[in-house]
Structure formats: C-alpha cells, structure tokens
Design a protein around this motif. Sequence first.
Motif, PDB file in Angstrom:
ATOM      1  N   PRO A   1       0.780  -1.238   0.000  1.00 22.97           N
ATOM      2  CA  PRO A   1       0.000   0.000   0.000  1.00 22.97           C
ATOM      3  C   PRO A   1       0.817   1.296   0.000  1.00 22.97           C
ATOM      4  O   PRO A   1       0.270   2.356  -0.235  1.00 22.97           O
ATOM      5  N   PHE A   2       2.105   1.245   0.251  1.00 15.48           N
ATOM      6  CA  PHE A   2       2.867   2.469   0.472  1.00 15.48           C
ATOM      7  C   PHE A   2       3.667   2.885  -0.747  1.00 15.48           C
ATOM      8  O   PHE A   2       3.851   2.129  -1.692  1.00 15.48           O
ATOM      9  N   ASP A   3       4.193   4.103  -0.685  1.00 15.06           N
ATOM     10  CA  ASP A   3       5.102   4.606  -1.717  1.00 15.06           C
ATOM     11  C   ASP A   3       6.519   4.196  -1.299  1.00 15.06           C
ATOM     12  O   ASP A   3       7.234   4.949  -0.649  1.00 15.06           O
ATOM     13  N   TYR A   4       6.895   2.988  -1.682  1.00 16.42           N
ATOM     14  CA  TYR A   4       8.176   2.443  -1.256  1.00 16.42           C
ATOM     15  C   TYR A   4       9.355   3.182  -1.877  1.00 16.42           C
ATOM     16  O   TYR A   4      10.386   3.352  -1.237  1.00 16.42           O
ATOM     17  N   THR A   5       9.200   3.647  -3.100  1.00 11.74           N
ATOM     18  CA  THR A   5      10.288   4.373  -3.755  1.00 11.74           C
ATOM     19  C   THR A   5      10.593   5.661  -3.004  1.00 11.74           C
ATOM     20  O   THR A   5      11.759   5.956  -2.699  1.00 11.74           O
ATOM     21  N   GLY A   6       9.572   6.416  -2.692  1.00  8.44           N
ATOM     22  CA  GLY A   6       9.766   7.675  -1.965  1.00  8.44           C
ATOM     23  C   GLY A   6      10.360   7.466  -0.581  1.00  8.44           C
ATOM     24  O   GLY A   6      11.271   8.195  -0.161  1.00  8.44           O
ATOM     25  N   ARG A   7       9.865   6.458   0.098  1.00  3.02           N
ATOM     26  CA  ARG A   7      10.383   6.184   1.442  1.00  3.02           C
ATOM     27  C   ARG A   7      11.833   5.696   1.407  1.00  3.02           C
ATOM     28  O   ARG A   7      12.633   6.058   2.253  1.00  3.02           O
ATOM     29  N   LEU A   8      12.153   4.867   0.418  1.00  2.00           N
ATOM     30  CA  LEU A   8      13.532   4.408   0.281  1.00  2.00           C
ATOM     31  C   LEU A   8      14.453   5.583  -0.009  1.00  2.00           C
ATOM     32  O   LEU A   8      15.518   5.710   0.605  1.00  2.00           O
ATOM     33  N   LEU A   9      14.050   6.455  -0.923  1.00  2.00           N
ATOM     34  CA  LEU A   9      14.879   7.625  -1.236  1.00  2.00           C
ATOM     35  C   LEU A   9      15.031   8.536  -0.025  1.00  2.00           C
ATOM     36  O   LEU A   9      16.107   9.106   0.201  1.00  2.00           O
TER      37      LEU A   9
END
Length: 151
Positions: free
Chosen positions: A108-116
């Motif tokens: 459900p999350f924005d994994y790309t944004g959180r990883l960055l």
Amino acid sequence: MRATRIVLVVLGVLVLAFGAYVLVTTVKPNRIGGLAVWLIAAVVLHDAILSPFVVLVGLGLRRAGRALRVWVLVVVQTAVVLGSVLALVVVPEIAAKAHGAKNPTVVPFDYTGRLLLVEGVLLVVVVAALVIGFVTARRSAGTVVESTTIS
C-alpha cells in the motif's frame, strides 16, 4: 570455552530444526522452490555484492584519510550496510508495486519515496560524519602535542 561452543552449536542445531519444522508445516510444498531461490539469491547478493562493497568502502576510507578517527569509519560503514540492506529488502516491494498486485493492500505504500528519503538521511549522516571527521583531524594535526619523558 569448549563448553560454550558445544552449547552454541546445540542451540544453533535446535533453532535450525525448529525453522525446518515451521517451514514444512506452514509453507505449501509448491512454494518451497520459490523460497529456496529467494534464499539463495539473498546469499549471493550479500556475498557477491554487499560484502565486497562494504570492504572496498572501508579500504578506500582508510587510504583516503589515515587521519580519520575510527568512529568516522564506523559511521560510514554502518550507513553503507544499512542503506544496502534496506535497498535489497525494499526493491522487491517497489517491483511488486510497479507490476500491480491483485490485492492493493498488499503493497500500500510509496516504497520508492520512502527508500529515497531514508537513503537521503543516511547520506546526510555520512557527509556530516566525514566533515566533522576531517575538521577534527585537521585541528588535531595543526596542534603540536608536547611529550614529556619521565626520567
């Protein structure tokens, strides 16, 4: 020391046996092959990419700044390990999100944004540690320490 080793080996064997029991009782037989591929890939990624990268970063830092304090090296290597492991764990979620899941609540999350974001924070910590390390190294190199000998 020998008794400690024996206890640790027995404990390790018991943990492995428990893991095997849980694997056999909870995972469907047709899914074990995929799990084995994932586990082998994780070991290969760790041993072929992550570990050599961390070693090379450590060697590079030691050569680049012999005057750097040990804590700076520890901070940088820790950030490299955390960033690498985090990327290895999160990239499959990013791929799953890109392919689209049958159930959107699975990823459900924005994994790309959180990883960055997390990688950016780690980068800021590394840069701050390096700047502080170089500044303190120059200050300590600029001061002359007089040694006294006791006769």
